[in-house]
Write a protein that holds these residues in place. Sequence first.
Motif, PDB file in Angstrom:
ATOM      1  N   PRO A  18       0.801  -1.219   0.000  1.00  0.00           N
ATOM      2  CA  PRO A  18       0.000   0.000   0.000  1.00  0.00           C
ATOM      3  C   PRO A  18       0.836   1.273   0.000  1.00  0.00           C
ATOM      4  CG  PRO A  18       0.158  -0.776   2.241  1.00  0.00           C
ATOM      5  CD  PRO A  18       0.965  -1.722   1.369  1.00  0.00           C
ATOM      6  N   ASN A  19       2.176   1.158  -0.090  1.00  0.00           N
ATOM      7  CA  ASN A  19       3.052   2.330   0.011  1.00  0.00           C
ATOM      8  C   ASN A  19       3.301   2.963  -1.351  1.00  0.00           C
ATOM      9  OD1 ASN A  19       3.388   1.902   2.819  1.00  0.00           O
ATOM     10  ND2 ASN A  19       4.814   0.246   2.332  1.00  0.00           N
ATOM     11  N   VAL A  20       2.263   3.551  -1.927  1.00  0.00           N
ATOM     12  CA  VAL A  20       2.358   4.156  -3.246  1.00  0.00           C
ATOM     13  C   VAL A  20       1.943   5.625  -3.143  1.00  0.00           C
ATOM     14  CG1 VAL A  20       1.493   4.099  -5.613  1.00  0.00           C
ATOM     15  CG2 VAL A  20       1.795   1.960  -4.359  1.00  0.00           C
ATOM     16  N   VAL A  21       2.765   6.496  -3.719  1.00  0.00           N
ATOM     17  CA  VAL A  21       2.443   7.916  -3.781  1.00  0.00           C
ATOM     18  C   VAL A  21       2.563   8.326  -5.244  1.00  0.00           C
ATOM     19  CG1 VAL A  21       3.053  10.238  -3.007  1.00  0.00           C
ATOM     20  CG2 VAL A  21       3.353   8.305  -1.446  1.00  0.00           C
ATOM     21  N   PHE A  22       1.552   9.009  -5.743  1.00  0.00           N
ATOM     22  CA  PHE A  22       1.516   9.412  -7.155  1.00  0.00           C
ATOM     23  C   PHE A  22       2.033  10.835  -7.300  1.00  0.00           C
ATOM     24  CE2 PHE A  22      -1.660   6.145  -6.559  1.00  0.00           C
ATOM     25  CZ  PHE A  22      -1.358   5.269  -7.580  1.00  0.00           C
ATOM     26  N   GLU A  23       2.841  11.052  -8.339  1.00  0.00           N
ATOM     27  CA  GLU A  23       3.431  12.363  -8.598  1.00  0.00           C
ATOM     28  C   GLU A  23       2.383  13.316  -9.163  1.00  0.00           C
ATOM     29  OE1 GLU A  23       5.461  15.230  -8.299  1.00  0.00           O
ATOM     30  OE2 GLU A  23       6.947  13.628  -8.245  1.00  0.00           O
ATOM     31  N   ALA A  24       2.257  14.485  -8.551  1.00  0.00           N
ATOM     32  CA  ALA A  24       1.302  15.485  -9.029  1.00  0.00           C
ATOM     33  C   ALA A  24       1.965  16.828  -9.296  1.00  0.00           C
ATOM     34  CB  ALA A  24       0.177  15.664  -8.008  1.00  0.00           C
ATOM     35  N   GLN A  25       3.228  16.980  -8.891  1.00  0.00           N
ATOM     36  CA  GLN A  25       3.872  18.292  -8.947  1.00  0.00           C
ATOM     37  C   GLN A  25       4.934  18.429 -10.034  1.00  0.00           C
ATOM     38  OE1 GLN A  25       2.567  20.714  -7.080  1.00  0.00           O
ATOM     39  NE2 GLN A  25       1.159  19.160  -6.294  1.00  0.00           N
ATOM     40  N   GLU A  26       5.296  17.333 -10.702  1.00  0.00           N
ATOM     41  CA  GLU A  26       6.311  17.428 -11.748  1.00  0.00           C
ATOM     42  C   GLU A  26       5.769  18.211 -12.937  1.00  0.00           C
ATOM     43  OE1 GLU A  26       7.239  13.618 -13.558  1.00  0.00           O
ATOM     44  OE2 GLU A  26       5.129  13.079 -13.545  1.00  0.00           O
ATOM     45  N   ASP A 135       4.986  18.250  -3.039  1.00  0.00           N
ATOM     46  CA  ASP A 135       6.080  19.033  -3.605  1.00  0.00           C
ATOM     47  C   ASP A 135       6.834  18.146  -4.576  1.00  0.00           C
ATOM     48  OD1 ASP A 135       5.861  21.472  -1.943  1.00  0.00           O
ATOM     49  OD2 ASP A 135       6.372  20.104  -0.305  1.00  0.00           O
ATOM     50  N   TYR A 136       7.518  18.783  -5.523  1.00  0.00           N
ATOM     51  CA  TYR A 136       8.324  18.008  -6.464  1.00  0.00           C
ATOM     52  C   TYR A 136       9.703  17.748  -5.874  1.00  0.00           C
ATOM     53  CZ  TYR A 136      11.093  16.601 -10.430  1.00  0.00           C
ATOM     54  OH  TYR A 136      11.928  15.899 -11.256  1.00  0.00           O
ATOM     55  N   GLU A 137      10.147  16.509  -5.963  1.00  0.00           N
ATOM     56  CA  GLU A 137      11.499  16.116  -5.553  1.00  0.00           C
ATOM     57  C   GLU A 137      12.137  15.426  -6.758  1.00  0.00           C
ATOM     58  OE1 GLU A 137      12.925  16.772  -2.661  1.00  0.00           O
ATOM     59  OE2 GLU A 137      11.116  17.602  -1.735  1.00  0.00           O
ATOM     60  N   PRO A 138      13.336  15.851  -7.167  1.00  0.00           N
ATOM     61  CA  PRO A 138      13.984  15.196  -8.317  1.00  0.00           C
ATOM     62  C   PRO A 138      14.287  13.725  -8.064  1.00  0.00           C
ATOM     63  CG  PRO A 138      15.220  17.154  -7.609  1.00  0.00           C
ATOM     64  CD  PRO A 138      14.106  16.961  -6.643  1.00  0.00           C
ATOM     65  N   THR A 139      14.628  13.373  -6.826  1.00  0.00           N
ATOM     66  CA  THR A 139      14.881  11.980  -6.456  1.00  0.00           C
ATOM     67  C   THR A 139      14.262  11.720  -5.091  1.00  0.00           C
ATOM     68  OG1 THR A 139      16.982  12.518  -5.412  1.00  0.00           O
ATOM     69  CG2 THR A 139      17.070  11.829  -7.734  1.00  0.00           C
ATOM     70  N   TYR A 140      13.950  10.473  -4.864  1.00  0.00           N
ATOM     71  CA  TYR A 140      13.405  10.062  -3.574  1.00  0.00           C
ATOM     72  C   TYR A 140      14.335   9.009  -2.982  1.00  0.00           C
ATOM     73  CZ  TYR A 140       9.104  12.525  -4.698  1.00  0.00           C
ATOM     74  OH  TYR A 140       8.188  13.500  -5.005  1.00  0.00           O
ATOM     75  N   ASN A 141      15.139   9.430  -2.013  1.00  0.00           N
ATOM     76  CA  ASN A 141      16.109   8.526  -1.391  1.00  0.00           C
ATOM     77  C   ASN A 141      15.383   7.439  -0.607  1.00  0.00           C
ATOM     78  OD1 ASN A 141      18.283  10.009  -2.378  1.00  0.00           O
ATOM     79  ND2 ASN A 141      18.261  11.389  -0.631  1.00  0.00           N
ATOM     80  N   GLY A 142      15.835   6.200  -0.807  1.00  0.00           N
ATOM     81  CA  GLY A 142      15.278   5.080  -0.073  1.00  0.00           C
ATOM     82  C   GLY A 142      13.950   4.567  -0.605  1.00  0.00           C
ATOM     83  N   ASP A 145      11.515   4.771  -7.330  1.00  0.00           N
ATOM     84  CA  ASP A 145      10.920   5.855  -8.116  1.00  0.00           C
ATOM     85  C   ASP A 145      10.566   5.314  -9.502  1.00  0.00           C
ATOM     86  OD1 ASP A 145      10.214   8.169  -9.433  1.00  0.00           O
ATOM     87  OD2 ASP A 145      12.038   9.271  -8.917  1.00  0.00           O
ATOM     88  N   LEU A 146       9.280   5.199  -9.774  1.00  0.00           N
ATOM     89  CA  LEU A 146       8.822   4.653 -11.062  1.00  0.00           C
ATOM     90  C   LEU A 146       8.250   5.732 -11.987  1.00  0.00           C
ATOM     91  CD1 LEU A 146       7.086   1.408  -9.744  1.00  0.00           C
ATOM     92  CD2 LEU A 146       9.335   1.617 -10.812  1.00  0.00           C
ATOM     93  N   ARG A 147       8.542   6.994 -11.712  1.00  0.00           N
ATOM     94  CA  ARG A 147       7.961   8.071 -12.530  1.00  0.00           C
ATOM     95  C   ARG A 147       8.320   7.947 -13.999  1.00  0.00           C
ATOM     96  NH1 ARG A 147       9.665  13.097  -8.802  1.00  0.00           N
ATOM     97  NH2 ARG A 147      11.519  11.792  -8.703  1.00  0.00           N
TER      98      ARG A 147
END
Length: 194
Positions: A18-26, A135-142, A145-147
Amino acid sequence: MFYLPPVEYFTQLMAFKPNVVFEAQEHFPKQTYRNRANVYSPDGLLNLVVPVIKGSKNHTKTCDVKISYDFRWQRLHWMSLQACYRRSAYFEYYENDFAPFYEKRYEYLLDYNRELFELILRLMKIKLEVKFTEDYEPTYNGLTDLRGAFNAKSQKVTEQKPYFQVFEERKGFLPNLSIVDLLFNQGPQAINYL
């Protein structure tokens, strides 16, 4: 979040739920599944594209992308889905669930995709809370990232076991089509395929 996402997208989703977050800010990337889906037509692969209003070129945030209604794309998409899947085993079973998405006008692509996505989750009995980035993050440490992992122009796909498709006797099995291809052909068993 994609428009009628490909099967592989849901395969990945199942691996990380269930640990999924969708990108909305890129910044909205062009030629992605965010506004297009592939379905199996009598003539082979058919690409359905939701037209978007041209904004400030590549600098429009995904959450701010508006849908264009300069032509009747909803009617075209619905007629295409009917032509492609009317003969499938489960289209009539799900038809009334999907029809309103081709009648109601949505201002923002993300809202349209989110509501369609939530419908698909419900129909497939997948429990997942839909959360978006703030917020937009170029990378997500740990985090994984499937963007950029799913490209609508590159049909490179991991090995996918075949399932029955309405027009496969004409063109063979087409992998990684929209999840609606799997749903309309397999119905409640679609979840077991993933």
